[in-house]
Design a protein around this motif. Structure first.
Motif, mmCIF file in Angstrom:
data_model
loop_
_atom_site.group_PDB
_atom_site.id
_atom_site.type_symbol
_atom_site.label_atom_id
_atom_site.label_comp_id
_atom_site.label_asym_id
_atom_site.label_seq_id
_atom_site.Cartn_x
_atom_site.Cartn_y
_atom_site.Cartn_z
ATOM 1 N N THR A 9 29.893 -64.962 70.758
ATOM 2 C CA THR A 9 30.285 -63.730 71.332
ATOM 3 C C THR A 9 31.763 -63.999 72.361
ATOM 4 O O THR A 9 31.808 -64.753 73.017
ATOM 5 N N LEU A 10 32.573 -63.073 72.502
ATOM 6 C CA LEU A 10 33.797 -62.987 73.552
ATOM 7 C C LEU A 10 33.190 -62.927 74.972
ATOM 8 O O LEU A 10 32.532 -62.425 75.236
ATOM 9 N N SER A 11 33.704 -63.881 75.759
ATOM 10 C CA SER A 11 33.166 -64.228 76.925
ATOM 11 C C SER A 11 33.441 -63.077 77.577
ATOM 12 O O SER A 11 34.353 -62.522 77.915
ATOM 13 N N TYR A 24 31.200 -67.515 63.026
ATOM 14 C CA TYR A 24 32.233 -66.500 62.839
ATOM 15 C C TYR A 24 32.870 -66.118 61.636
ATOM 16 O O TYR A 24 33.716 -65.497 61.182
ATOM 17 N N GLY A 25 32.010 -67.207 60.627
ATOM 18 C CA GLY A 25 32.685 -67.090 59.203
ATOM 19 C C GLY A 25 31.565 -66.635 58.211
ATOM 20 O O GLY A 25 30.644 -65.562 58.665
ATOM 21 N N ARG A 84 30.934 -59.513 69.546
ATOM 22 C CA ARG A 84 30.747 -60.512 68.453
ATOM 23 C C ARG A 84 32.387 -61.164 68.005
ATOM 24 O O ARG A 84 33.057 -60.077 68.003
ATOM 25 N N LEU A 85 32.679 -62.266 67.987
ATOM 26 C CA LEU A 85 33.754 -62.896 67.219
ATOM 27 C C LEU A 85 33.486 -63.209 65.771
ATOM 28 O O LEU A 85 32.722 -63.969 65.574
ATOM 29 N N LEU A 86 34.206 -62.548 65.099
ATOM 30 C CA LEU A 86 34.260 -62.691 63.672
ATOM 31 C C LEU A 86 35.533 -62.709 63.156
ATOM 32 O O LEU A 86 36.318 -62.037 63.357
ATOM 33 N N LEU A 87 35.813 -63.584 62.099
ATOM 34 C CA LEU A 87 37.024 -63.696 61.195
ATOM 35 C C LEU A 87 36.969 -62.568 60.228
ATOM 36 O O LEU A 87 35.913 -61.989 59.743
ATOM 37 N N LEU A 124 40.625 -69.150 70.236
ATOM 38 C CA LEU A 124 39.629 -68.110 70.511
ATOM 39 C C LEU A 124 38.192 -68.188 70.016
ATOM 40 O O LEU A 124 37.283 -68.189 70.690
ATOM 41 N N TYR A 125 38.285 -69.132 68.906
ATOM 42 C CA TYR A 125 36.955 -69.676 68.293
ATOM 43 C C TYR A 125 36.470 -70.946 68.607
ATOM 44 O O TYR A 125 35.620 -71.488 68.332
ATOM 45 N N ASP A 126 37.416 -71.653 69.510
ATOM 46 C CA ASP A 126 36.972 -72.953 69.925
ATOM 47 C C ASP A 126 35.427 -73.262 70.349
ATOM 48 O O ASP A 126 35.038 -74.326 70.195
ATOM 49 N N ARG A 127 35.036 -72.274 71.098
ATOM 50 C CA ARG A 127 33.842 -72.399 71.635
ATOM 51 C C ARG A 127 32.464 -72.046 70.827
ATOM 52 O O ARG A 127 31.303 -72.158 71.285
#
Length: 301
Positions: free
Chosen positions: A40-42, A135-136, A47-50, A28-31
């Motif tokens: 952000t999630l496509s 994301y970290g 937002r993509l956050l761990l 999920l975070y590869d991009r």
């Protein structure tokens, strides 16, 4: 107590880091990358956050460690015996003042060194998979900059030195504990303020022409200073040409005699500069306080 803390932290860190790695391996975070700052999630803008809250809590524990050590170990180290008068018994049994201090302080310092080094090491191990990623946790966030690395060890030893000296001076444990909390808190806040204004570690200057995009911030820590540069090197407010990278910006800069624009920031490599600077400051203060304790012990006991 130290063993309990270390065991609890190790268990929580192992569990949460395993979950963190599972999330990263999901793809999920590869991009995502450090730039842009937020990934952000496509198609959704979310937002993509761990989940790094527990890691940040460990960082805050590490930041507060000097106050804890100063209160619970430093203040009673000499203060309890002086308050109860039991130091007289110890000193009449062939033990010199120097030996009394060395035995007490040596054990406390060793325990502090092990505990603080362990907590700093666990933070680094836990943080590493998501360090300086969108994301970290970035290196300049308070939990990472002040709650990791060798400064954690130096700060904990400083806290012990503060508490020990105050215990000797006040000769009562509870007041010494309160003062140790206040002094350590003040020093922690002072170092944090010094970081924010870049008092000890000045930022780098990055420049670019108005017709081309400015260098990406990425994992740099902005100092909040930016603007335009004249041919003579004078820096002026960016509001004089409030345009993004474009022909319009270039024309405005030419009309005002600006040759470049700039911003100030610290690159990720300055993490270690901050770390070793803090470690040096805290280390010197620890030596001064310990020396003062040794000299005063001969006069006050």
């Amino acid at each position: 107590m130290s063993l309990t803390i270390m065991t609890a932290v190790a268990v929580i860190a192992a569990h949460d880091r395993s979950g963190l790695l599972d999330d990263l391996n999901s793809g999920l975070y590869d991009r995502c990358s450090p730039d842009p700052l937020y990934c952000t999630l496509s198609g959704t803008g979310v937002r993509l956050l761990l989940d790094s809250e527990a890691l940040k809590y460990l960082g805050m524990l590490n930041i507060g460690l000097p106050a804890i050590v100063g209160m619970l170990w430093g203040a009673p180290l000499l203060g309890r015996d002086l308050e109860q008068g039991t130091h007289r018994t110890v000193l009449t049994q062939g033990v010199s003042r120097g030996q009394w201090l060395a035995s007490r302080l040596g054990l406390a310092a060793g325990t502090t060194l092990v505990l603080s080094g362990f907590l700093a090491g666990v933070f680094a191990w836990w943080w590493q998979p998501a360090a300086n990623q969108s994301y970290g946790v970035f290196w300049y966030e308070t939990a990472a900059l002040n709650g990791s690395g060798p400064r954690v060890v130096a700060a904990a030893l400083f806290g012990l030195a503060v508490g020990t000296l105050l215990g000797l001076l006040v000769r009562r444990v509870l007041p010494a504990m309160t003062l140790a909390l206040l002094v350590n808190g003040a020093v922690i806040l002072a170092l944090e303020a010094a970081h924010r204004v870049r008092f000890l570690v000045p930022p780098h200057t990055y420049t670019s022409a108005g017709s081309s995009p400015k260098p990406a911030m990425g994992d740099k820590w902005s100092a909040g200073h930016y603007g335009l540069i004249t041919a003579s090197g004078r820096r002026e407010d960016v509001a004089n040409c409030p345009y993004p990278s474009s022909t319009q910006l270039g024309e405005c800069m030419d009309s005002h005699g600006y040759v470049a624009r700039f911003y100030e920031a610290n690159p990720a490599g300055d993490y270690w500069t901050f770390q070793w600077t803090d470690t040096l400051v805290l280390g010197v203060l620890t030596i001064i306080l310990t020396t003062a304790t040794t000299l005063l012990l001969r006069r006050r006991v």
